[in-house]
Design a protein around this motif. Structure first.
Motif, mmCIF file in Angstrom:
data_model
loop_
_atom_site.group_PDB
_atom_site.id
_atom_site.type_symbol
_atom_site.label_atom_id
_atom_site.label_comp_id
_atom_site.label_asym_id
_atom_site.label_seq_id
_atom_site.Cartn_x
_atom_site.Cartn_y
_atom_site.Cartn_z
ATOM 1 N N SER A 233 0.827 -1.207 0.000
ATOM 2 C CA SER A 233 0.000 0.000 0.000
ATOM 3 C C SER A 233 0.860 1.254 0.000
ATOM 4 C CB SER A 233 -0.930 0.008 1.219
ATOM 5 O OG SER A 233 -0.186 -0.008 2.425
ATOM 6 N N ILE A 234 0.412 2.243 -0.753
ATOM 7 C CA ILE A 234 1.027 3.568 -0.751
ATOM 8 C C ILE A 234 -0.083 4.611 -0.742
ATOM 9 C CG2 ILE A 234 3.167 2.865 -1.907
ATOM 10 C CD1 ILE A 234 2.090 3.902 -4.498
ATOM 11 N N ASP A 235 0.272 5.834 -0.433
ATOM 12 C CA ASP A 235 -0.676 6.945 -0.405
ATOM 13 C C ASP A 235 -0.910 7.422 -1.838
ATOM 14 O OD1 ASP A 235 -2.115 9.259 -0.059
ATOM 15 O OD2 ASP A 235 -0.738 10.159 1.386
ATOM 16 N N TYR A 236 -2.162 7.343 -2.289
ATOM 17 C CA TYR A 236 -2.504 7.767 -3.652
ATOM 18 C C TYR A 236 -3.657 8.766 -3.614
ATOM 19 C CZ TYR A 236 -0.786 6.042 -8.201
ATOM 20 O OH TYR A 236 -0.116 5.872 -9.392
ATOM 21 N N GLN A 237 -3.691 9.569 -2.562
ATOM 22 C CA GLN A 237 -4.813 10.467 -2.319
ATOM 23 C C GLN A 237 -5.036 11.469 -3.446
ATOM 24 O OE1 GLN A 237 -4.265 12.991 1.078
ATOM 25 N NE2 GLN A 237 -6.294 13.919 0.945
ATOM 26 N N ILE A 238 -3.964 12.062 -3.964
ATOM 27 C CA ILE A 238 -4.136 13.103 -4.984
ATOM 28 C C ILE A 238 -4.643 12.492 -6.286
ATOM 29 C CG2 ILE A 238 -3.066 15.021 -6.195
ATOM 30 C CD1 ILE A 238 -3.256 15.296 -3.112
ATOM 31 N N SER A 239 -4.095 11.354 -6.676
ATOM 32 C CA SER A 239 -4.601 10.688 -7.881
ATOM 33 C C SER A 239 -6.092 10.420 -7.759
ATOM 34 C CB SER A 239 -3.844 9.375 -8.119
ATOM 35 O OG SER A 239 -2.482 9.621 -8.401
ATOM 36 N N ARG A 240 -6.530 10.025 -6.562
ATOM 37 C CA ARG A 240 -7.946 9.709 -6.374
ATOM 38 C C ARG A 240 -8.836 10.941 -6.452
ATOM 39 N NH1 ARG A 240 -9.380 7.815 -1.671
ATOM 40 N NH2 ARG A 240 -7.445 7.975 -0.476
ATOM 41 N N ILE A 241 -8.271 12.126 -6.219
ATOM 42 C CA ILE A 241 -9.054 13.357 -6.348
ATOM 43 C C ILE A 241 -9.668 13.467 -7.741
ATOM 44 C CG2 ILE A 241 -8.777 15.867 -6.660
ATOM 45 C CD1 ILE A 241 -6.962 15.876 -4.236
ATOM 46 N N PHE A 242 -8.935 12.987 -8.754
ATOM 47 C CA PHE A 242 -9.373 13.148 -10.132
ATOM 48 C C PHE A 242 -10.217 11.978 -10.633
ATOM 49 C CE2 PHE A 242 -5.422 15.642 -9.734
ATOM 50 C CZ PHE A 242 -5.964 16.899 -9.972
ATOM 51 N N GLY A 243 -10.577 11.068 -9.736
ATOM 52 C CA GLY A 243 -11.500 9.993 -10.115
ATOM 53 C C GLY A 243 -10.819 8.723 -10.570
ATOM 54 N N GLY A 244 -9.538 8.549 -10.242
ATOM 55 C CA GLY A 244 -8.838 7.330 -10.639
ATOM 56 C C GLY A 244 -7.748 6.984 -9.654
ATOM 57 N N SER A 245 -7.347 5.713 -9.646
ATOM 58 C CA SER A 245 -6.331 5.293 -8.699
ATOM 59 C C SER A 245 -5.293 4.406 -9.386
ATOM 60 C CB SER A 245 -6.980 4.591 -7.506
ATOM 61 O OG SER A 245 -6.081 4.413 -6.449
ATOM 62 N N PHE A 246 -4.918 3.308 -8.757
ATOM 63 C CA PHE A 246 -3.773 2.527 -9.232
ATOM 64 C C PHE A 246 -3.998 1.918 -10.611
ATOM 65 C CE2 PHE A 246 -3.601 2.584 -4.605
ATOM 66 C CZ PHE A 246 -2.322 3.060 -4.410
ATOM 67 N N ARG A 247 -5.160 1.328 -10.844
ATOM 68 C CA ARG A 247 -5.399 0.761 -12.173
ATOM 69 C C ARG A 247 -5.507 1.875 -13.214
ATOM 70 N NH1 ARG A 247 -9.190 -1.325 -16.004
ATOM 71 N NH2 ARG A 247 -8.520 -3.343 -16.794
ATOM 72 N N CYS A 248 -6.163 2.969 -12.846
ATOM 73 C CA CYS A 248 -6.360 4.065 -13.796
ATOM 74 C C CYS A 248 -5.043 4.683 -14.262
ATOM 75 C CB CYS A 248 -7.224 5.151 -13.173
ATOM 76 S SG CYS A 248 -8.931 4.664 -12.872
ATOM 77 N N THR A 249 -4.043 4.721 -13.376
ATOM 78 C CA THR A 249 -2.786 5.363 -13.743
ATOM 79 C C THR A 249 -1.816 4.421 -14.427
ATOM 80 O OG1 THR A 249 -1.897 4.963 -11.526
ATOM 81 C CG2 THR A 249 -2.933 7.092 -11.912
ATOM 82 N N THR A 250 -2.240 3.187 -14.683
ATOM 83 C CA THR A 250 -1.370 2.207 -15.352
ATOM 84 C C THR A 250 -2.106 1.533 -16.497
ATOM 85 O OG1 THR A 250 -2.067 0.504 -13.764
ATOM 86 C CG2 THR A 250 -0.041 1.708 -13.270
ATOM 87 N N GLN A 251 -1.348 1.153 -17.527
ATOM 88 C CA GLN A 251 -1.890 0.321 -18.601
ATOM 89 C C GLN A 251 -0.868 -0.745 -18.934
ATOM 90 O OE1 GLN A 251 -3.984 -1.615 -20.342
ATOM 91 N NE2 GLN A 251 -5.169 0.259 -20.631
ATOM 92 N N ALA A 252 -1.272 -1.987 -18.784
ATOM 93 C CA ALA A 252 -0.344 -3.098 -19.016
ATOM 94 C C ALA A 252 -0.094 -3.309 -20.495
ATOM 95 C CB ALA A 252 -0.905 -4.382 -18.406
ATOM 96 N N LEU A 253 1.166 -3.581 -20.826
ATOM 97 C CA LEU A 253 1.518 -4.039 -22.159
ATOM 98 C C LEU A 253 1.777 -5.539 -22.153
ATOM 99 C CD1 LEU A 253 3.901 -1.160 -23.229
ATOM 100 C CD2 LEU A 253 1.644 -1.641 -24.183
ATOM 101 N N VAL A 254 2.271 -6.040 -21.024
ATOM 102 C CA VAL A 254 2.524 -7.472 -20.901
ATOM 103 C C VAL A 254 2.013 -7.950 -19.541
ATOM 104 C CG1 VAL A 254 4.202 -9.347 -20.995
ATOM 105 C CG2 VAL A 254 4.594 -7.259 -22.323
ATOM 106 N N ARG A 255 1.075 -8.876 -19.582
ATOM 107 C CA ARG A 255 0.606 -9.628 -18.395
ATOM 108 C C ARG A 255 0.466 -11.073 -18.860
ATOM 109 N NH1 ARG A 255 -1.308 -8.036 -13.524
ATOM 110 N NH2 ARG A 255 -1.928 -5.863 -13.171
ATOM 111 N N GLU A 256 1.398 -11.908 -18.457
ATOM 112 C CA GLU A 256 1.341 -13.296 -18.894
ATOM 113 C C GLU A 256 2.118 -14.191 -17.938
ATOM 114 O OE1 GLU A 256 3.089 -13.453 -22.783
ATOM 115 O OE2 GLU A 256 5.106 -13.160 -22.011
#
Length: 325
Positions: free
Chosen positions: A302-325
Motif C-alpha cells: 500500500s502507498i498513499d494515492y490520495q491526490i490521484s484519487r481526487i481526479f477519479g482514478g487510482s492505481f489501475r487508472c494510472t497504469t496500462q499493461a503491455l505485458v501480463r502473462e
C-alpha cells in the motif's frame, strides 16, 4: 524482445505504462461535457473552484504530492521486476491550445486512452472533451512497441460531433471499462464513459480473435467498470454489487467476493492493481479492505494515492499493461 500480451487482470505484470501528473481543469465549471457526478463532493468542489487552472497553479503542494505518488508507484513496481514506461510530457502548444479552447488538458490516466487484450492494442475514444487528446503523449510508446512486436493495432472511429461536442453518439470506448479474463472481456457502460456503440465496435473487432465481449450496465455515478470491480486472482474479486444494474455478470457470480459499498467505490476502493495473483497494490487509507484481502492469503502493498484519487482514478487508472502473462 518486446511483446504485447495481456491474458488477464491478474497474470504477472511484466511491462506497464505509468501516467504522468498533468491536468488543467476545464474553464467552465459544470459545462455539459464535464459531468462531475462520479467525484466526491469535496473533489467536485475543487474542480469548480479551480476552473481554467493547472493544478500546479491551483495548489502547488498538491501537485508536488501528486508527482511523488507516481515516483513511489514506479519504485514499487520496479521492486517486483516490472518494466515501467512513462508517457511524454505535454508541450507548451498542447497546454496553450487546451486553455484557449476552454476544455483544459490532461495527461494523468494511461488506462483509458488505449487498452490491451491479448496481443491486440486498441486506441479508444474518451467522452470528456478535456481528455480527447490524452492519447497523444502515449503515442511514442505505442508506436515503438507496435512496430517492434507481432501484434495487432486498431483505433476506434472518431466520435460523431455532428450535434455538438456534447453528443452522446460516440462511439466511446475507454480502457477503464475493459477487464480481461482469458478469452472473456467485460466492458462497462454507465453513461459517463464507454457506450453501447463503442462496445458494439469492440465486439466486431475482437470477435475475429475469438474473444467474447460482454457489456456490463453500471450505476450512473460509476465512471468505469474498474471503479466497481477488481479481479484479484482466479475465483476472487473485490466488487461493489450496487453498481451492477443487471447484477454481477454470470461468469463471475460463483467467485468469492470482497464487498464494498457504493460510497466506498466512489473513493476508488476497487481500483487497486494486482502485480500477480499473490500481490495486490491498494491505498494505505483502506485499512479495512487491506485486512480482508490479506485474510485471503494475498500480500498487500500500500502507498498513499490520495491526490490521484481526487481526479477519479487510482492505481489501475494510472497504469496500462503491455505485458501480463
Amino acid at each position: 524482445m518486446k511483446k504485447i500480451n495481456v491474458v488477464s487482470e491478474f497474470a504477472p505484470l511484466r511491462s506497464v505504462v505509468l501516467a504522468q501528473s498533468q491536468f488543467c481543469f476545464p474553464s467552465e465549471a459544470g459545462e455539459a461535457e464535464f459531468d462531475d457526478s462520479f467525484l466526491t463532493e469535496e473533489n467536485a468542489r475543487l474542480a469548480r473552484d479551480s476552473a481554467g487552472m493547472d493544478l500546479s497553479e491551483a495548489d502547488s503542494e498538491k501537485q508536488e504530492q501528486w508527482e511523488s505518488e507516481k515516483e513511489a508507484m514506479k519504485a514499487l513496481l520496479e521492486s517486483y521486476g516490472v518494466e515501467v514506461l512513462r508517457p511524454r510530457l505535454l508541450t507548451a502548444y498542447e497546454k496553450e491550445s487546451g486553455r484557449a479552447s476552454g476544455a483544459g488538458y490532461s495527461n494523468f490516466f494511461s488506462r483509458d486512452p488505449f487498452f490491451t487484450i491479448g496481443n491486440v492494442l486498441i486506441e479508444g475514444n474518451l467522452k470528456f472533451m478535456h481528455r480527447r487528446h490524452e492519447i497523444l503523449p502515449l503515442r511514442p510508446i505505442i508506436t515503438e512497441w507496435t512496430s517492434a512486436v507481432d501484434c495487432y493495432y486498431f483505433a476506434a472511429p472518431q466520435p460523431d460531433i455532428s450535434d455538438g461536442t456534447a453528443s452522446e453518439t460516440g462511439p466511446f470506448i475507454e480502457g477503464g471499462d475493459v477487464l480481461v479474463l482469458g478469452k472473456t472481456v467485460f466492458v462497462g457502460y454507465s453513461g459517463l464513459a464507454s457506450n453501447l456503440q463503442g462496445i458494439h465496435w469492440l465486439q466486431q473487432i475482437m470477435g475475429y480473435f475469438d474473444f467474447e465481449v460482454i457489456p456490463v450496465r453500471l450505476h450512473p455515478h460509476i465512471l468505469h467498470l474498474d471503479c466497481a470491480l477488481s479481479l484479484l486472482r482466479d475465483g476472487l474479486m473485490i466488487v461493489c454489487e450496487e453498481a451492477f444494474l443487471d447484477g454481477i455478470p454470470e461468469q463471475l457470480q460463483s467467485w468469492k467476493k470482497i464487498y464494498v459499498s457504493l460510497k466506498e467505490a466512489s473513493i476508488l476502493m476497487t481500483n487497486g492493481l494486482p502485480i500477480n495473483e499473490n500481490v495486490y497494490i491498494t491505498d494505505c487509507a483502506f485499512s479495512e479492505l487491506i485486512a480482508k484481502i490479506e485474510a485471503k492469503g494475498i500480500e498487500v502493498r500500500s502507498i498513499d494515492y490520495q491526490i490521484s484519487r481526487i481526479f477519479g482514478g487510482s492505481f489501475r487508472c494510472t497504469t496500462q499493461a503491455l505485458v501480463r502473462e
